[in-house]
Design an enzyme around this catalytic site. Structure first.
Site, PDB file in Angstrom:
ATOM      1  N   TRP A   5       0.827  -1.220   0.000  1.00  0.00           N
ATOM      2  CA  TRP A   5       0.000   0.000   0.000  1.00  0.00           C
ATOM      3  C   TRP A   5       0.857   1.265   0.000  1.00  0.00           C
ATOM      4  CZ3 TRP A   5      -4.461  -1.207   4.087  1.00  0.00           C
ATOM      5  CH2 TRP A   5      -5.182  -2.328   3.637  1.00  0.00           C
ATOM      6  N   LYS A   6       2.142   1.128   0.229  1.00  0.00           N
ATOM      7  CA  LYS A   6       3.059   2.287   0.304  1.00  0.00           C
ATOM      8  C   LYS A   6       2.496   3.320   1.296  1.00  0.00           C
ATOM      9  CE  LYS A   6       4.679   1.151  -4.265  1.00  0.00           C
ATOM     10  NZ  LYS A   6       5.408   1.534  -5.451  1.00  0.00           N
ATOM     11  N   HIS A  65      12.919  -2.727  -0.751  1.00  0.00           N
ATOM     12  CA  HIS A  65      12.117  -2.147  -1.839  1.00  0.00           C
ATOM     13  C   HIS A  65      12.932  -1.048  -2.528  1.00  0.00           C
ATOM     14  CE1 HIS A  65       9.026   0.023  -4.016  1.00  0.00           C
ATOM     15  NE2 HIS A  65       8.350  -1.108  -3.983  1.00  0.00           N
ATOM     16  N   GLU A  83      11.529  -6.669  -9.132  1.00  0.00           N
ATOM     17  CA  GLU A  83      10.814  -5.448  -9.482  1.00  0.00           C
ATOM     18  C   GLU A  83      11.725  -4.530 -10.293  1.00  0.00           C
ATOM     19  OE1 GLU A  83       7.302  -4.690  -6.651  1.00  0.00           O
ATOM     20  OE2 GLU A  83       9.049  -3.786  -5.727  1.00  0.00           O
ATOM     21  N   SER A 141       3.839  -2.269 -11.982  1.00  0.00           N
ATOM     22  CA  SER A 141       2.676  -1.997 -12.822  1.00  0.00           C
ATOM     23  C   SER A 141       1.841  -3.237 -13.154  1.00  0.00           C
ATOM     24  CB  SER A 141       3.098  -1.274 -14.114  1.00  0.00           C
ATOM     25  OG  SER A 141       3.656   0.000 -13.796  1.00  0.00           O
ATOM     26  N   GLY A 185       1.583  -2.581  -6.275  1.00  0.00           N
ATOM     27  CA  GLY A 185       1.476  -1.286  -5.616  1.00  0.00           C
ATOM     28  C   GLY A 185       0.126  -0.657  -5.892  1.00  0.00           C
TER      29      GLY A 185
END
Ligand code: PGA
Length: 256
Positions: free
Chosen positions: A10-11, A96, A168, A214, A235
């Site tokens: 969820w950042k 991350h 990622e 994405s 994300g």
């Protein structure tokens, strides 16, 4: 068989109300732990306890987006692995690319956190991935090799049962520019080969490697259908049940 994982990062998004509504929608979709897909959400720190309590008993697991490597003490602004566990987290995301780039986290620091998390019994999602420059300069594999080697120093084959890798590519994160199915599969195959040479065939066969960058409902099936892609770290699309749930469903049908 590697059980697919669909994890939502969820950042720095949601608030108390939207976070609870989001987890309620996911809980309705995965009311109990499932053999066909593992669902994880990683809310911001202040909401972890609340979301973990809401998710308790369902098929939705909870993780932190980061952690520190000491148990307690004078580390203003930091949160320990023990604290994450104390509020109901089973997982932590480490390395991350936003932590690497914005907060300058090195492979050495990330490794210290990985070892700490594993030592207290948290499961780790270790993120690796190349910048656009690296890809264009044909350095993708060198970067992945450096981040894997550095991130997994002194991690044993047994401990790898609690480690998930997230590939990622940085150029695909939040940009809408997704890696092609083939680009993702190539990187994942490389990572699995690296796991085999660093550990052994069993670790390579058992470790789940997620793709992130994405991921959306319309590209999830193609990516998740690749033989070496075992799930997704999502994300933007993890913030909307109508986008995240179809990705969970794509994960469920992708078992390789
Ligand atoms: P995105 O983010 O799905 O918004 O590209 C992925 C991530 O940073 O984990």
């Amino acid at each position: 068989m590697r059980r697919p994982i669909i994890a939502g990062n969820w950042k720095m998004n949601t608030c108390r109300e939207t976070g609870v509504a989001l987890v309620a929608a996911l809980k309705a979709e995965v009311p109990a732990p499932s053999d066909s897909v593992e669902v994880v959400v990683c809310p911001p720190y202040p909401y972890l306890g609340l979301i973990a309590a809401e998710a308790a008993g369902s098929g939705v697991e909870v993780g932190g987006q980061n952690a520190w490597y000491e148990t307690s003490g004078a580390f203003t602004g930091e949160v320990s692995c023990e604290m994450l566990q104390d509020v109901g987290c089973q997982w932590v995301v480490l390395g991350h690319s936003e932590r690497r780039q914005i907060n300058g986290e090195s492979d050495e620091l990330i490794n210290t956190k990985v070892r700490k998390a594993l030592s207290v019994g948290l499961k780790v999602i270790l993120c690796v991935g190349e910048l656009l420059d690296d890809r264009e300069g044909n350095r993708t594999e060198v970067v992945l090799e450096t981040q894997m080697t550095g991130g997994l120093v002194d991690v044993s084959a047994e401990q790898m049962a609690s480690v998930v890798i997230a590939y990622e590519p940085v150029w695909a994160i939040g940009t809408g520019k997704v890696a092609s199915d083939e680009q993702a599969e190539d990187a994942h195959r490389f990572l699995r080969g690296w796991l085999e040479s660093r550990f052994d065939g069993n670790v390579a066969a058992a470790t789940r490697i997620l793709y992130g960058g994405s991921v959306k409902p319309d590209n999830a099936s193609g990516l998740l259908g690749q033989p070496n892609v075992d799930g997704a770290l999502v994300g933007g699309a993890s913030l909307k049940p109508e986008l995240f749930i179809p990705i969970i469903r794509a994960g469920e049908t992708s078992v390789s």
